[in-house]
Design an enzyme around this catalytic site. Structure first.
Site, PDB file in Angstrom:
ATOM      1  CD  GLU A 168      -0.834  -0.322   3.765  1.00  0.00           C
ATOM      2  OE1 GLU A 168      -1.662   0.437   4.240  1.00  0.00           O
ATOM      3  OE2 GLU A 168      -0.545  -1.433   4.249  1.00  0.00           O
ATOM      4  CE  LYS A 170       7.043   5.310   5.662  1.00  0.00           C
ATOM      5  NZ  LYS A 170       6.985   6.717   6.012  1.00  0.00           N
ATOM      6  CG  ASP A 172       5.570  12.661   3.679  1.00  0.00           C
ATOM      7  OD1 ASP A 172       5.811  12.452   4.890  1.00  0.00           O
ATOM      8  OD2 ASP A 172       6.313  13.349   2.950  1.00  0.00           O
ATOM      9  CD  GLU A 228       0.998   8.929   8.276  1.00  0.00           C
ATOM     10  OE1 GLU A 228       0.862   7.949   9.057  1.00  0.00           O
ATOM     11  OE2 GLU A 228       2.067   9.525   8.122  1.00  0.00           O
ATOM     12  CE1 TYR A 280      -0.377   3.429   9.665  1.00  0.00           C
ATOM     13  CE2 TYR A 280      -0.979   5.067   8.030  1.00  0.00           C
ATOM     14  CZ  TYR A 280      -0.295   4.709   9.174  1.00  0.00           C
ATOM     15  OH  TYR A 280       0.464   5.638   9.822  1.00  0.00           O
ATOM     16  CE  LYS A 368      10.635   6.321   4.138  1.00  0.00           C
ATOM     17  NZ  LYS A 368      11.627   7.225   4.559  1.00  0.00           N
ATOM     18  CB  CYS A 462      39.341  18.784  18.184  1.00  0.00           C
ATOM     19  SG  CYS A 462      37.713  19.344  18.681  1.00  0.00           S
ATOM     20  CB  CYS A 465      38.922  20.881  22.690  1.00  0.00           C
ATOM     21  SG  CYS A 465      39.438  19.267  22.074  1.00  0.00           S
ATOM     22  CB  CYS A 486      37.954  15.439  18.991  1.00  0.00           C
ATOM     23  SG  CYS A 486      38.423  16.189  20.544  1.00  0.00           S
ATOM     24  CB  CYS A 492      36.425  17.906  23.413  1.00  0.00           C
ATOM     25  SG  CYS A 492      35.718  18.684  21.943  1.00  0.00           S
TER      26      CYS A 492
HETATM   27  S1  IVH Z   1       2.146   0.793   9.135  1.00  0.00           S
HETATM   28  C1  IVH Z   1       4.004  -0.800  13.262  1.00  0.00           C
HETATM   29  N1  IVH Z   1       1.302   1.816   6.922  1.00  0.00           N
HETATM   30  O1  IVH Z   1       5.130   5.602   8.358  1.00  0.00           O
HETATM   31  C2  IVH Z   1       4.050   0.269  12.237  1.00  0.00           C
HETATM   32  N2  IVH Z   1       2.643   3.200   8.319  1.00  0.00           N
HETATM   33  O2  IVH Z   1       7.939   5.059   9.060  1.00  0.00           O
HETATM   34  C3  IVH Z   1       2.730   0.520  11.641  1.00  0.00           C
HETATM   35  N3  IVH Z   1       2.946   5.469   7.464  1.00  0.00           N
HETATM   36  O3  IVH Z   1       4.858   5.844  11.837  1.00  0.00           O
HETATM   37  C4  IVH Z   1       2.821   1.507  10.554  1.00  0.00           C
HETATM   38  N4  IVH Z   1       1.758   5.229   5.633  1.00  0.00           N
HETATM   39  O4  IVH Z   1       3.227   7.219  10.394  1.00  0.00           O
HETATM   40  C5  IVH Z   1       2.018   2.040   8.022  1.00  0.00           C
HETATM   41  N5  IVH Z   1       0.422   2.605   4.931  1.00  0.00           N
HETATM   42  C6  IVH Z   1       1.132   2.803   6.027  1.00  0.00           C
HETATM   43  C7  IVH Z   1       1.743   4.047   6.297  1.00  0.00           C
HETATM   44  C8  IVH Z   1       2.499   4.196   7.448  1.00  0.00           C
HETATM   45  C9  IVH Z   1       2.477   6.071   6.362  1.00  0.00           C
HETATM   46  C10 IVH Z   1       3.825   6.104   8.456  1.00  0.00           C
HETATM   47  C11 IVH Z   1       3.435   5.933   9.892  1.00  0.00           C
HETATM   48  C12 IVH Z   1       4.611   5.318  10.569  1.00  0.00           C
HETATM   49  C13 IVH Z   1       5.709   5.664   9.626  1.00  0.00           C
HETATM   50  C14 IVH Z   1       6.828   4.669   9.746  1.00  0.00           C
END
Ligand code: IVH
Length: 747
Positions: A168, A170, A172, A228, A280, A368, A462, A465, A486, A492
């Site tokens: 799915e 991710k 933002d 989210e 999610y 990512k 350094c 210091c 250092c 320091c």
């Molecule tokens: S699952 C146990 N699914 O990404 C973790 N996270 O880098 C459950 N996020 O803190 C998270 N889309 O804020 C999940 N489809 C998705 C997501 C998602 C965005 C975010 C979420 C999480 C962060 C982790």
């Protein structure tokens, strides 16, 4: 402010209406407020009035709640009420009536549930029943195959055994946990540090996409829905345009806009911002509506929760990668920001077995998208000195926008990297940033190099210091470390300051309000030089220098808050304490492993000091080395730290001021193996070694790396060697894998 009550009207726990003495008279405020109040109160007094529909009720609730909140602030905080007591009481009655007709609206953050404007001064804290974790990241295609292979290995699944994984986008935005009890939304909390977040219930109640009550079949009595909150591209553009017109701050990107909008003390502002939500995941749940990730999330949809329509199930790395590429291609047209895709093992029984490592689940990974890039000019190179003395070169850039964020600093990693990329001051460089990571300089555009570009001379002392800065050599390989350090240690100032910052940081001792800037100031000012000084700060305040509260940037309230936050940490859990000491190679996971193994700070320091005295050939050294998850690098770092008198002295001073709480394992104490020490050896066939270990620990056993008189069981798989011999020699009980599984199956 005078707060005598004029009436004693009780509105759902609201003890008193406000004081007449500070309210303006009706006639003074009539023209501004009456038409609205009248129109509203009319509908309230109509007999047998039909309850408004859910949507209308929620809309009205939001408006009235925001109105009351505004008047509370005017009255309680600004001493400038705009409406009469009667008009104010009428507003409250309207809200109470609405909540009587729609009980789901009577949430914890509702004005009917609180007194005055006090809760708005800051959001309250909420402890998550189940921690909110983050995801580990994959960047390359190979990382995805590795993820699946790791999962298979852990679960002991053969290559051909089916393994479904959901995929799915991710999103933002910012993660949120929504707690529903008997279908009603009772509170909403931000992620915070994962353990404790902020109570943003009242603000979340203004988000149209988030249901106040769940509808449909099989709703759990208690369920914490996680997902989210985000802002779509169109709404983001419209918000920024409006902000600019009003001369207000514009947001760098939709995520900042969503976060800023949710964390508004004034719910009326949150209500105007078009925030959206996708569910999610979940936290605590009294029961789940299905055996897979996919089932649960699709059921969420039937309960009225928005879920991302692009979620799919895939059964191989190739299918996951095809999904990734498809989403990446559609990224720009989705209408909201995403920064990758997330893969999750579909079967929940598998998820449970896989469990977590550190702060991320083993059953999920974020894949990512490639970082965003831009071109700019490198104006200078500065050297920063970190907590462990590492010198890090930082590029000072002509500010440039990369993926919506202005970047003016980027890391250059180390001196070899500067040489390898031939980076010179004055060069035109390509900069990239991905998510929250520090921007990096990727490459130099050589054909744009001006004749005036200057090669950088990396310092050998350094810059803070003046101590020698050296590249350590690995004794065994003779290879020198890429990092120059250092050698000043605690003399320091940069190292001392960074150690203090680390000590108070969130995942260590976590002293709220004592951030980097404050530490810098208090260190330079001479008030805090060592961690122990933090805990004597209040007692010394005003002794030889001006009291803190009289200094610029430190009001009385903020100083009181800091002292309180310090007092709240006079008892610190062992693992956090250990992590907070900032010893090289002792991150959170290793600190936990050591805390688990030794239980108390006394036992741990005694073991470390014995290893310092005995050296690498001593039993004391080997004993630490034998702990599962700990190797020679960590033992060397530990004895390097405790062998340095400055450090040992600092720990002693610190222990005069605070109590380090013994490590308590959150494990079953009633299992057959609780409290027993177990050693696994040889090849196990039914469980992977890591799962066997995690399972044993969950059941309260201590897993050791070597056999001694203290060992209770040695679980021997095939080809067990010297450990099995040692067990026999010492008369330790030896179990086959099956016998072990039978033992832990008993209660
Ligand atoms: S699952 C146990 N699914 O990404 C973790 N996270 O880098 C459950 N996020 O803190 C998270 N889309 O804020 C999940 N489809 C998705 C997501 C998602 C965005 C975010 C979420 C999480 C962060 C982790």
């Amino acid at each position: 402010m005078a707060k005598q009550s004029k009436t004693t009207t009780k509105v759902q726990g609201q003890p008193k209406s406000k004081a007449k003495s500070t309210a303006k008279t009706n006639s003074e405020t009539k023209s501004k407020t009456e038409p609205r109040i009248d129109a509203n109160s009319k509908s309230k007094t109509k007999p047998a009035v039909q309850a408004p529909s859910d949507a209308v009720a929620r809309q009205r609730w939001t408006e009235i709640a925001a109105d009351i909140t505004r008047h509370d602030v005017l009255y309680y905080q600004q001493d400038a009420p705009e409406i009469s007591d009667e008009a104010y009481d009428a507003l409250r009655r309207r809200l109470a009536d609405l909540e009587a007709q729609h009980p789901e609206l009577a949430i914890a953050g509702s004005p009917t549930q609180r007194v005055g404007a006090a809760p708005l001064a800051a959001f309250g804290k909420v402890r998550h029943a189940v921690p909110m974790l983050s995801l580990s990241n994959a960047f390359a295609d190979a990382d995805v195959a590795d993820f699946l292979a790791r999962v298979r290995r852990f679960l002991n699944l053969g290559e051909d055994a089916p393994l479904d994984v959901t995929a799915e986008p991710k999103i933002d935005g910012l993660s949120i946990s929504l707690r529903y009890e008997n279908g009603l939304l009772v509170h909403a909390a931000t992620r915070g540090d994962g353990t404790e977040g902020e109570n943003v219930t009242a603000n979340v109640m203004t988000i149209g996409e988030i249901p106040h009550h769940l509808v449909g079949q099989g709703i759990a009595d208690v369920i914490e829905v996680r997902g989210e909150i985000f802002m779509g591209h169109d709404d983001f553009a419209a918000l920024n345009a409006a902000q600019a017109r009003a001369g207000e701050k514009v947001f760098a990107n939709p995520r900042n806009a969503a976060a800023g909008s949710l964390r508004q003390l004034d719910q009326a502002i949150t209500a105007q911002r078009k925030l959206r939500f996708f569910a999610y995941a979940w936290g605590a749940a009294s029961k789940l509506p299905g055996p897979t990730q996919y089932d649960v999330v699709t059921t969420f949809k039937t309960w009225g929760l928005p879920v991302n329509p692009l979620m799919q199930i895939a059964a191989s790395a190739d299918a996951l990668l095809a999904f990734y590429r498809d989403i990446e291609q559609r990224r720009a047209s989705l209408g909201y920001d995403i920064d990758g895709v997330v893969y999750k093992v579909n079967r929940l029984d598998y998820q449970e077995r896989l469990g977590f490592v550190s702060r991320s689940p083993r059953w999920a990974i974020a894949h990512k998208f490639a970082a965003e890039r831009a071109t700019t000019i490198l104006r200078d190179i500065e050297i920063q000195v970190g907590r462990t003395g590492a010198l890090t070169p930082v590029a000072k850039l002509e500010p440039v926008t990369v993926g919506g964020v202005v970047v003016s600093n980027a890391t250059l990693h180390n001196e070899d990297e500067i040489a390898r990329k031939d980076i010179r001051i004055g060069d035109t460089v390509v900069v990239q940033r991905a998510g929250d990571v520090i921007p990096q300089v990727v490459e130099v555009l050589i054909d744009k190099r001006p004749a005036s570009a200057i090669a950088f001379q990396y310092p050998v002392v350094c810059p803070v210091c003046g101590s020698h800065a050296v590249r350590e050599q690995d004794d065994k390989t003779g290879v020198s470390d890429v990092v120059r350090r250092c050698t000043g240690g605690l003399i320091c100032p940069a190292q001392a300051k960074e150690r203090l910052k680390h000590f108070v940081s969130r995942n260590a001792v976590d002293i709220e309000g004592l951030g980097s800037e404050k530490i810098e100031f208090l260190f330079d000012d001479g008030r805090i030089k060592t961690p122990a000084d933090i805990f004597t700060l209040a007692a010394r305040n005003g002794d030889h220098a001006a009291p803190l509260q009289t200094l610029k940037g430190f009001g009385k309230t903020s100083v009181d808050k800091i002292f309180k936050a310090i007092d709240a940490r006079r008892t610190v859990p062992l693992d956090r304490f250990l992590f907070g000491l900032g010893i090289r190679h002792i991150g959170e996971t290793t600190a936990k492993d050591l805390a688990k193994a030794y239980g108390s700070i006394e036992a741990l320091t005694a073991a470390a000091m014995a290893a310092v005295v005995g050296g690498p050939d001593s039993d004391a050294y080997r004993e630490i080395d034998d702990i599962e998850g700990i190797g020679a690098t960590v033992v060397d770092a530990l004895i390097g730290f405790f062998g340095e008198p400055h450090n040992a002295e600092q720990v002693t001073q610190l222990l005069h001021e605070i109590t380090v709480a013994p490590f308590v394992r959150a494990v079953a104490s009633d299992s057959a193996v609780a409290g027993k020490t177990v050693v696994f050896t040889g090849t196990l066939t039914r469980l992977a070694r890591s799962e066997a270990k995690a399972q044993a620990e969950r059941l309260g056993a201590k897993v050791a790396g070597s056999v001694s008189k203290k060992t209770d069981y040695v679980v021997a798989g095939s080809d067990a060697g010297s450990k099995l011999d040692a067990a026999r020699a010492l008369g330790v009980t030896v179990l086959t894998e099956d016998a072990w599984l039978a033992l832990i199956a008993q209660n």
